[in-house]
Design a protein around this motif. Structure first.
Motif, PDB file in Angstrom:
ATOM      1  N   ASN A  65      19.304   3.250 -25.780  1.00 32.25           N
ATOM      2  CA  ASN A  65      19.611   1.823 -25.744  1.00 32.25           C
ATOM      3  C   ASN A  65      18.871   1.077 -24.638  1.00 32.25           C
ATOM      4  O   ASN A  65      19.288   0.000 -24.226  1.00 32.25           O
ATOM      5  CB  ASN A  65      21.120   1.598 -25.583  1.00 32.25           C
ATOM      6  CG  ASN A  65      21.602   0.408 -26.393  1.00 32.25           C
ATOM      7  OD1 ASN A  65      20.924  -0.032 -27.311  1.00 32.25           O
ATOM      8  ND2 ASN A  65      22.763  -0.108 -26.052  1.00 32.25           N
ATOM      9  N   LYS A  66      17.778   1.672 -24.142  1.00 33.58           N
ATOM     10  CA  LYS A  66      16.999   1.000 -23.108  1.00 33.58           C
ATOM     11  C   LYS A  66      15.518   1.197 -23.409  1.00 33.58           C
ATOM     12  O   LYS A  66      15.129   2.202 -23.995  1.00 33.58           O
ATOM     13  CB  LYS A  66      17.312   1.559 -21.720  1.00 33.58           C
ATOM     14  CG  LYS A  66      18.716   1.260 -21.225  1.00 33.58           C
ATOM     15  CD  LYS A  66      18.913   1.784 -19.810  1.00 33.58           C
ATOM     16  CE  LYS A  66      20.306   1.474 -19.301  1.00 33.58           C
ATOM     17  NZ  LYS A  66      20.515   1.990 -17.933  1.00 33.58           N
ATOM     18  N   SER A  67      14.703   0.263 -22.980  1.00 34.62           N
ATOM     19  CA  SER A  67      13.260   0.374 -23.212  1.00 34.62           C
ATOM     20  C   SER A  67      12.595   1.060 -22.031  1.00 34.62           C
ATOM     21  O   SER A  67      11.728   0.504 -21.352  1.00 34.62           O
ATOM     22  CB  SER A  67      12.659  -1.029 -23.429  1.00 34.62           C
ATOM     23  OG  SER A  67      13.238  -1.649 -24.547  1.00 34.62           O
ATOM     24  N   ILE A  68      13.029   2.288 -21.772  1.00 37.31           N
ATOM     25  CA  ILE A  68      12.513   3.056 -20.638  1.00 37.31           C
ATOM     26  C   ILE A  68      12.109   4.443 -21.125  1.00 37.31           C
ATOM     27  O   ILE A  68      12.875   5.128 -21.798  1.00 37.31           O
ATOM     28  CB  ILE A  68      13.563   3.185 -19.516  1.00 37.31           C
ATOM     29  CG1 ILE A  68      13.946   1.796 -18.990  1.00 37.31           C
ATOM     30  CG2 ILE A  68      13.032   4.063 -18.379  1.00 37.31           C
ATOM     31  CD1 ILE A  68      15.116   1.807 -18.041  1.00 37.31           C
ATOM     32  N   THR A  69      10.884   4.848 -20.782  1.00 36.44           N
ATOM     33  CA  THR A  69      10.382   6.163 -21.136  1.00 36.44           C
ATOM     34  C   THR A  69      10.482   7.100 -19.936  1.00 36.44           C
ATOM     35  O   THR A  69      10.122   6.731 -18.814  1.00 36.44           O
ATOM     36  CB  THR A  69       8.922   6.098 -21.600  1.00 36.44           C
ATOM     37  OG1 THR A  69       8.836   5.239 -22.742  1.00 36.44           O
ATOM     38  CG2 THR A  69       8.390   7.464 -21.959  1.00 36.44           C
ATOM     39  N   SER A  80      20.695  12.069 -26.631  1.00 34.40           N
ATOM     40  CA  SER A  80      21.437  10.959 -27.221  1.00 34.40           C
ATOM     41  C   SER A  80      21.478  11.012 -28.738  1.00 34.40           C
ATOM     42  O   SER A  80      22.485  10.657 -29.351  1.00 34.40           O
ATOM     43  CB  SER A  80      20.849   9.623 -26.755  1.00 34.40           C
ATOM     44  OG  SER A  80      19.468   9.543 -27.063  1.00 34.40           O
ATOM     45  N   ASN A  81      20.395  11.461 -29.379  1.00 34.60           N
ATOM     46  CA  ASN A  81      20.408  11.506 -30.843  1.00 34.60           C
ATOM     47  C   ASN A  81      21.384  12.555 -31.374  1.00 34.60           C
ATOM     48  O   ASN A  81      21.757  12.539 -32.533  1.00 34.60           O
ATOM     49  CB  ASN A  81      19.003  11.782 -31.381  1.00 34.60           C
ATOM     50  CG  ASN A  81      18.380  13.034 -30.790  1.00 34.60           C
ATOM     51  OD1 ASN A  81      18.494  13.277 -29.598  1.00 34.60           O
ATOM     52  ND2 ASN A  81      17.719  13.813 -31.616  1.00 34.60           N
ATOM     53  N   ASN A  82      21.796  13.492 -30.514  1.00 31.90           N
ATOM     54  CA  ASN A  82      22.755  14.516 -30.911  1.00 31.90           C
ATOM     55  C   ASN A  82      24.198  14.104 -30.673  1.00 31.90           C
ATOM     56  O   ASN A  82      25.075  14.387 -31.482  1.00 31.90           O
ATOM     57  CB  ASN A  82      22.493  15.820 -30.149  1.00 31.90           C
ATOM     58  CG  ASN A  82      21.306  16.575 -30.690  1.00 31.90           C
ATOM     59  OD1 ASN A  82      20.988  16.472 -31.859  1.00 31.90           O
ATOM     60  ND2 ASN A  82      20.644  17.323 -29.826  1.00 31.90           N
ATOM     61  N   LYS A  87      28.385   9.584 -20.372  1.00 29.20           N
ATOM     62  CA  LYS A  87      28.305   8.207 -20.847  1.00 29.20           C
ATOM     63  C   LYS A  87      27.024   8.025 -21.666  1.00 29.20           C
ATOM     64  O   LYS A  87      25.968   8.554 -21.296  1.00 29.20           O
ATOM     65  CB  LYS A  87      28.306   7.240 -19.673  1.00 29.20           C
ATOM     66  CG  LYS A  87      29.579   7.310 -18.828  1.00 29.20           C
ATOM     67  CD  LYS A  87      29.493   6.391 -17.627  1.00 29.20           C
ATOM     68  CE  LYS A  87      30.756   6.483 -16.782  1.00 29.20           C
ATOM     69  NZ  LYS A  87      30.685   5.629 -15.572  1.00 29.20           N
ATOM     70  N   PRO A  88      27.107   7.301 -22.767  1.00 27.52           N
ATOM     71  CA  PRO A  88      25.914   7.113 -23.610  1.00 27.52           C
ATOM     72  C   PRO A  88      24.706   6.599 -22.839  1.00 27.52           C
ATOM     73  O   PRO A  88      23.572   7.013 -23.114  1.00 27.52           O
ATOM     74  CB  PRO A  88      26.390   6.098 -24.656  1.00 27.52           C
ATOM     75  CG  PRO A  88      27.858   6.355 -24.784  1.00 27.52           C
ATOM     76  CD  PRO A  88      28.308   6.688 -23.381  1.00 27.52           C
ATOM     77  N   GLU A  89      24.943   5.699 -21.869  1.00 29.97           N
ATOM     78  CA  GLU A  89      23.810   5.123 -21.132  1.00 29.97           C
ATOM     79  C   GLU A  89      23.089   6.143 -20.245  1.00 29.97           C
ATOM     80  O   GLU A  89      21.978   5.892 -19.782  1.00 29.97           O
ATOM     81  CB  GLU A  89      24.265   3.923 -20.293  1.00 29.97           C
ATOM     82  CG  GLU A  89      25.373   4.199 -19.302  1.00 29.97           C
ATOM     83  CD  GLU A  89      26.755   3.939 -19.878  1.00 29.97           C
ATOM     84  OE1 GLU A  89      27.669   3.678 -19.076  1.00 29.97           O
ATOM     85  OE2 GLU A  89      26.905   3.982 -21.121  1.00 29.97           O
ATOM     86  N   GLY A 147       4.800   0.964 -21.266  1.00 30.25           N
ATOM     87  CA  GLY A 147       6.157   0.473 -21.016  1.00 30.25           C
ATOM     88  C   GLY A 147       6.721   0.970 -19.700  1.00 30.25           C
ATOM     89  O   GLY A 147       6.047   1.641 -18.911  1.00 30.25           O
ATOM     90  N   LEU A 148       7.974   0.598 -19.423  1.00 25.08           N
ATOM     91  CA  LEU A 148       8.627   1.029 -18.196  1.00 25.08           C
ATOM     92  C   LEU A 148       8.768   2.548 -18.166  1.00 25.08           C
ATOM     93  O   LEU A 148       9.103   3.182 -19.170  1.00 25.08           O
ATOM     94  CB  LEU A 148       9.999   0.379 -18.073  1.00 25.08           C
ATOM     95  CG  LEU A 148      10.025  -1.123 -17.736  1.00 25.08           C
ATOM     96  CD1 LEU A 148      11.464  -1.628 -17.718  1.00 25.08           C
ATOM     97  CD2 LEU A 148       9.362  -1.373 -16.383  1.00 25.08           C
ATOM     98  N   ILE A 149       8.541   3.115 -16.968  1.00 32.35           N
ATOM     99  CA  ILE A 149       8.446   4.567 -16.843  1.00 32.35           C
ATOM    100  C   ILE A 149       9.369   5.081 -15.735  1.00 32.35           C
ATOM    101  O   ILE A 149       9.458   4.491 -14.652  1.00 32.35           O
ATOM    102  CB  ILE A 149       6.997   5.005 -16.509  1.00 32.35           C
ATOM    103  CG1 ILE A 149       6.030   4.582 -17.601  1.00 32.35           C
ATOM    104  CG2 ILE A 149       6.912   6.508 -16.262  1.00 32.35           C
ATOM    105  CD1 ILE A 149       6.244   5.265 -18.923  1.00 32.35           C
ATOM    106  N   ASP A 150      10.057   6.205 -16.036  1.00 29.60           N
ATOM    107  CA  ASP A 150      10.699   7.013 -15.005  1.00 29.60           C
ATOM    108  C   ASP A 150       9.911   8.311 -14.929  1.00 29.60           C
ATOM    109  O   ASP A 150       9.813   9.052 -15.923  1.00 29.60           O
ATOM    110  CB  ASP A 150      12.158   7.325 -15.364  1.00 29.60           C
ATOM    111  CG  ASP A 150      13.080   6.124 -15.173  1.00 29.60           C
ATOM    112  OD1 ASP A 150      12.614   5.094 -14.629  1.00 29.60           O
ATOM    113  OD2 ASP A 150      14.254   6.217 -15.578  1.00 29.60           O
TER     114      ASP A 150
END
Length: 431
Positions: free
Chosen positions: A372-376, A302-304, A348-350, A395-398
């Motif tokens: 744009n989400k608080s998910i690691t 995403s940063n790219n 898509k950005p998301e 935090g929230l984890i995948d």
């Protein structure tokens, strides 16, 4: 054409004096040229040409140095080729006075440098090849007087950078530049200023886009606009003419970066939000220049890419881009693996995420943060793990644990924060 070859009396018995005479043959015209290919010539003083000589081609020999001796007395010379020798040095006055020369080939030699006035005032010169030497840089303004130059071949040297003064950016005829297989890192700004340029080959160089923003900021927007639309009136209001209407015979200007090191665009947060002309210049360049990025390791983190996706999307809504431009259908992701082969502007950005640095990230894994989400994301795919990591960032984890050797799913305290757990292709026996 007749040639007179004789030994020089009292001198080196290996010396040969070659003098060219011209005459007219009925229904054939004037014959004028000399070709000495695959001989054992080692010293340019061994060769001298005079009279009306259209071409001098001395190739596949063992010449080490080129001086004016060979062609000083030649008249009406148009073609010079010293390719495939062992030339280390060219004297500054080698081509002096040869104003009619249109073609010079110095390829496949061992030149490390060039004299600064090597091609000075050769106004009719159309083709120059310096390919496959070991040049590391070029003298300032070396091609500046070559107003008719159309092809410049510098493939396969050791050139690390191309400055504005290295190319004849005021030349209107230059249509092709070949810089393939040079260790160039930074995209040459001068290519955006040459009006007649159609193709720049930069294949298999070391160019990245890591400094793209600083490159954009150094581009002179007035010179860029003159290059793409030389008849546009920009004397009064530069802003209103930033996107001149394309001509009916418009063709893309190709910048071929096949096999380079373009992995991303590396925008900083400050650059993304800055109100500068850099974004405008990028829009103009994307509208007129076709960047071929085949076989580049493009990272679609995403940063790219999110900034680029958003920028292109806004300009598509504003009518700057139609959606049919080449980059919509050609630029593809290489990393991360789940995006490999996907069109960059279809993502898509998301969907995206970027790498994060956290001391709690398992050493065998990589940790990312969803855009744009608080998910690691804890990416431990193919890490040869035999057990589930003991600690992860808060935090929230995948959790991505596919393709490991985990046989038992032991409970961890952070499981309460796990949103998704992927464990395909393991050796699970006990849960």
């Amino acid at each position: 054409m007749r040639s007179n070859t004789s030994k020089q009396r009292g001198g080196d018995p290996g010396f040969r004096y070659l003098k060219m005479f011209n005459y007219l043959m009925s229904n054939v015209g004037q014959i004028s040229g000399v070709e000495l290919r695959s001989n054992s010539l080692k010293d340019s003083k061994q060769i001298h040409s005079s009279g009306h000589v259209n071409s001098v081609k001395i190739t596949q020999n063992y010449l080490r140095k080129i001086t004016a001796d060979i062609t000083a007395d030649a008249e009406r010379l148009q073609i010079i080729s010293f390719s495939q020798n062992n030339i280390l040095e060219i004297k500054n006055d080698t081509f002096k006075g040869h104003f009619d020369v249109e073609h010079i080939d110095l390829s496949n030699n061992t030149l490390r440098s060039l004299p600064d006035k090597n091609f000075y005032n050769m106004h009719k010169l159309k083709f120059v090849s310096l390919a496959r030497n070991i040049l590391t840089t070029l003298p300032r303004n070396i091609f500046s007087t070559l107003n008719e130059l159309s092809t410049l071949d510098m493939e396969g040297n050791s050139i690390t950078h191309i400055e504005i003064t290295h190319l004849p950016f005021n030349n209107f005829q230059l249509s092709y530049i070949n810089l393939n297989y040079n260790p160039i890192i930074k995209l040459p700004v001068a290519i955006f200023y040459i009006q007649g340029l159609k193709t720049v080959d930069l294949k298999y160089t070391k160019i990245t886009f890591s400094a793209l923003w600083s490159i954009l900021e150094t581009i002179d927007i007035l010179s860029l606009l003159i290059s793409i639309a030389p008849v546009v009136d920009i004397s009064n209001d530069i802003v209103s003419n930033l996107f001149p209407e394309k001509a009916t015979d418009f063709v893309w200007r190709n910048v071929d970066l096949t096999g380079c090191k373009v992995s991303g665009f590396d925008w900083t947060e400050e650059q993304r939000t800055a109100l500068t002309f850099a974004k405008t210049k990028l829009r103009i360049i994307l509208s007129y220049f076709r960047f071929v990025l085949t076989d580049n390791p493009i990272d679609c983190f995403s940063n790219n890419i999110v900034f680029l996706i958003d920028l292109v999307s806004i300009n598509r809504k504003n009518g700057i881009f139609s959606g049919n431009e080449y980059f919509f259908n050609e630029w593809r992701c290489e990393n991360p693996i789940e995006f490999r082969g996907r069109l960059l502007f279809k993502i898509k950005p998301e969907e995206t995420y970027y790498k994060m640095h956290d001391t709690n990230c398992p050493s065998e894994c990589a940790c990312f943060f969803r855009y744009n989400k608080s998910i690691t994301i804890i990416d431990c795919r193919g890490a040869n793990l035999s057990s589930v990591p003991e600690s992860v960032p808060p935090g929230l984890i995948d959790m991505w644990l596919q393709n490991n050797n985990i046989s038992m799913l032991n409970f961890r305290a952070y499981f309460y924060n796990v949103r998704q757990l992927y464990m395909s292709s393991n050796s699970l026996r006990v849960i």
